[in-house]
Design a protein around this motif. Structure first.
Motif, mmCIF file in Angstrom:
data_model
loop_
_atom_site.group_PDB
_atom_site.id
_atom_site.type_symbol
_atom_site.label_atom_id
_atom_site.label_comp_id
_atom_site.label_asym_id
_atom_site.label_seq_id
_atom_site.Cartn_x
_atom_site.Cartn_y
_atom_site.Cartn_z
ATOM 1 N N PRO A 1 0.806 -1.230 0.000
ATOM 2 C CA PRO A 1 0.000 0.000 0.000
ATOM 3 C C PRO A 1 0.836 1.277 0.000
ATOM 4 O O PRO A 1 0.277 2.370 -0.114
ATOM 5 C CB PRO A 1 -0.819 -0.124 1.294
ATOM 6 N N LYS A 2 2.160 1.143 0.124
ATOM 7 C CA LYS A 2 3.005 2.333 0.008
ATOM 8 C C LYS A 2 3.020 2.856 -1.426
ATOM 9 O O LYS A 2 3.323 4.020 -1.669
ATOM 10 C CB LYS A 2 4.433 2.011 0.464
ATOM 11 N N ILE A 3 2.702 1.973 -2.367
ATOM 12 C CA ILE A 3 2.685 2.366 -3.779
ATOM 13 C C ILE A 3 1.355 3.071 -4.084
ATOM 14 O O ILE A 3 0.291 2.581 -3.717
ATOM 15 C CB ILE A 3 2.854 1.130 -4.691
ATOM 16 N N LYS A 4 1.423 4.182 -4.754
ATOM 17 C CA LYS A 4 0.236 5.001 -5.006
ATOM 18 C C LYS A 4 -0.845 4.235 -5.759
ATOM 19 O O LYS A 4 -2.035 4.354 -5.464
ATOM 20 C CB LYS A 4 0.627 6.256 -5.792
ATOM 21 N N GLU A 5 -0.423 3.417 -6.729
ATOM 22 C CA GLU A 5 -1.393 2.631 -7.495
ATOM 23 C C GLU A 5 -2.181 1.691 -6.596
ATOM 24 O O GLU A 5 -3.373 1.467 -6.816
ATOM 25 C CB GLU A 5 -0.684 1.833 -8.596
ATOM 26 N N GLU A 6 -1.517 1.142 -5.590
ATOM 27 C CA GLU A 6 -2.206 0.219 -4.681
ATOM 28 C C GLU A 6 -3.226 0.953 -3.821
ATOM 29 O O GLU A 6 -4.286 0.415 -3.496
ATOM 30 C CB GLU A 6 -1.201 -0.507 -3.785
ATOM 31 N N ARG A 7 -2.913 2.187 -3.451
ATOM 32 C CA ARG A 7 -3.872 2.967 -2.669
ATOM 33 C C ARG A 7 -5.100 3.294 -3.515
ATOM 34 O O ARG A 7 -6.222 3.345 -3.005
ATOM 35 C CB ARG A 7 -3.210 4.239 -2.128
ATOM 36 N N LEU A 8 -4.902 3.495 -4.800
ATOM 37 C CA LEU A 8 -6.051 3.702 -5.684
ATOM 38 C C LEU A 8 -6.899 2.442 -5.756
ATOM 39 O O LEU A 8 -8.132 2.502 -5.713
ATOM 40 C CB LEU A 8 -5.584 4.092 -7.089
ATOM 41 N N PHE A 9 -6.255 1.282 -5.848
ATOM 42 C CA PHE A 9 -6.993 0.017 -5.889
ATOM 43 C C PHE A 9 -7.844 -0.119 -4.627
ATOM 44 O O PHE A 9 -9.003 -0.552 -4.684
ATOM 45 C CB PHE A 9 -6.003 -1.156 -5.992
ATOM 46 N N ILE A 10 -7.293 0.277 -3.481
ATOM 47 C CA ILE A 10 -8.005 0.194 -2.206
ATOM 48 C C ILE A 10 -9.215 1.118 -2.210
ATOM 49 O O ILE A 10 -10.302 0.741 -1.767
ATOM 50 C CB ILE A 10 -7.038 0.519 -1.043
ATOM 51 N N LYS B 1 -10.833 2.064 -4.824
ATOM 52 C CA LYS B 1 -11.803 1.472 -5.740
ATOM 53 C C LYS B 1 -12.564 0.334 -5.067
ATOM 54 O O LYS B 1 -13.751 0.129 -5.339
ATOM 55 C CB LYS B 1 -11.111 0.963 -7.012
ATOM 56 N N CYS B 2 -11.903 -0.399 -4.175
ATOM 57 C CA CYS B 2 -12.598 -1.440 -3.402
ATOM 58 C C CYS B 2 -13.668 -0.808 -2.517
ATOM 59 O O CYS B 2 -14.783 -1.331 -2.396
ATOM 60 C CB CYS B 2 -11.610 -2.213 -2.534
ATOM 61 N N MET B 3 -13.333 0.320 -1.889
ATOM 62 C CA MET B 3 -14.297 1.034 -1.058
ATOM 63 C C MET B 3 -15.474 1.518 -1.897
ATOM 64 O O MET B 3 -16.634 1.410 -1.504
ATOM 65 C CB MET B 3 -13.623 2.223 -0.370
ATOM 66 N N GLN B 4 -15.162 2.032 -3.071
ATOM 67 C CA GLN B 4 -16.202 2.526 -3.965
ATOM 68 C C GLN B 4 -17.100 1.391 -4.437
ATOM 69 O O GLN B 4 -18.308 1.562 -4.581
ATOM 70 C CB GLN B 4 -15.553 3.225 -5.158
ATOM 71 N N PHE B 5 -16.512 0.221 -4.661
ATOM 72 C CA PHE B 5 -17.273 -0.936 -5.121
ATOM 73 C C PHE B 5 -18.383 -1.286 -4.136
ATOM 74 O O PHE B 5 -19.517 -1.570 -4.531
ATOM 75 C CB PHE B 5 -16.336 -2.133 -5.309
ATOM 76 N N VAL B 6 -18.070 -1.266 -2.839
ATOM 77 C CA VAL B 6 -19.040 -1.646 -1.814
ATOM 78 C C VAL B 6 -20.245 -0.716 -1.824
ATOM 79 O O VAL B 6 -21.384 -1.154 -1.628
ATOM 80 C CB VAL B 6 -18.370 -1.656 -0.422
ATOM 81 N N SER B 7 -20.029 0.587 -2.050
ATOM 82 C CA SER B 7 -21.130 1.555 -1.965
ATOM 83 C C SER B 7 -21.798 1.835 -3.306
ATOM 84 O O SER B 7 -22.770 2.595 -3.368
ATOM 85 C CB SER B 7 -20.617 2.873 -1.365
ATOM 86 N N ALA B 8 -21.306 1.232 -4.402
ATOM 87 C CA ALA B 8 -21.846 1.516 -5.730
ATOM 88 C C ALA B 8 -23.114 0.719 -6.011
ATOM 89 O O ALA B 8 -23.357 -0.324 -5.408
ATOM 90 C CB ALA B 8 -20.793 1.204 -6.796
ATOM 91 N N ASP B 9 -23.927 1.222 -6.965
ATOM 92 C CA ASP B 9 -25.078 0.447 -7.428
ATOM 93 C C ASP B 9 -24.581 -0.581 -8.435
ATOM 94 O O ASP B 9 -23.376 -0.693 -8.688
ATOM 95 C CB ASP B 9 -26.146 1.365 -8.040
#
Length: 267
Positions: free
Chosen positions: A154-163, A165-173
């Protein structure tokens, strides 16, 4: 690495079945915006300012990691019975071993969320406004530690974006979920244009956080009642951490499986 191609293929199918089972809760998500509009209108300014500061810290996490950044130094604690000290060591493990570590983390975080939700539920509306960013930070930490358990940093910026997106996935329709799955399936694509497209969404982190907050509106409505909110808060926070942990496990698991299947097919 003992995972066979046949086993990986079967496990990938299980993840894809889980993806298809994610239901559309758009009605409840729209309904959920009402309680927070009420909170924003009647909550004292100092509490709103505190929420704003915490949300800014989450934004800083996306850009730099901030104070929420998990460390790979925790790896030995996640695999106490193995000689595993680095992310490179983790990458060599069987996926089922990674799964076991994630399940232990999930169980621990669910307990923390239960106590946290009960504690903030005692005070009704006032402690509820503090509970939201606390819950978000707990979920953020959980997703990072899940990433580490599957060998991602998670120190890598791309990995933080993936995280995020995981959060967004849970709250998305359902439509949003399909779009996010399509994006994440291309996340490790070596094509630079694909990476730029996904990374450009870092600019929308605040929208992700607020939509995530709004998702809990109707659930948290009962937590606004002092004392009774203790029971609702404990249940809701435990459920919220369980949902985010399940999504993180499935999405990171799928990513690791696809990488291994891809390497098996390489010359």
């Amino acid at each position: 690495m003992a995972d066979s191609k046949e086993w990986l293929t079967e496990e990938l199918k299980k993840v894809e079945v889980w993806e298809k089972d994610q239901s559309d809760l758009w009605f409840w998500e729209k309904l959920g915006r009402l309680p927070f509009k009420i909170i924003d209108k009647f909550t004292p300014t100092f509490i709103q300012n505190k929420i704003g500061l915490l949300l800014d810290e989450l934004g800083q996490y996306v850009q730099t990691g901030g104070s929420y950044l998990s460390s790979a130094s925790k790896i030995p604690a996640y695999y106490p019975d193995l000689v595993v000290n680095t992310l490179e060591d983790v990458e060599k493990l069987d996926i089922s071993t990674m799964d076991t570590a994630v399940e232990k983390i999930t169980g621990n975080r669910k307990k923390i969320a239960t106590f946290q939700g009960a504690g903030t539920g005692i005070g009704g509306i006032f402690t509820l406004t503090i509970d939201i960013p606390l819950l978000l930070s707990l979920q953020l930490k959980t997703l990072q530690d899940i990433a580490i358990c599957y060998g991602y940093d998670p120190k890598i910026k791309e990995e933080r974006l993936f995280i995020v997106k995981c959060m967004q996935f849970v709250s998305a329709d359902i439509v949003g979920k399909q779009a996010i799955l399509a994006q994440l399936s291309q996340f490790d694509n070596p094509d630079d244009s694909t990476k730029r497209e996904v990374l450009s969404e870092l600019q929308g982190w605040r929208e992700v956080i607020f939509s995530f907050r709004d998702q809990f509106g109707w659930k948290k409505l009962f937590q606004m009642i002092p004392i009774a909110g203790l029971v609702f808060g404990a249940f809701i926070n435990r459920s919220a951490v369980n949902d985010i942990a399940e999504a993180g496990k499935m999405l990171y698991r799928k990513r690791r499986i696809m990488e291994r299947l891809g390497s098996d097919e390489s010359p």
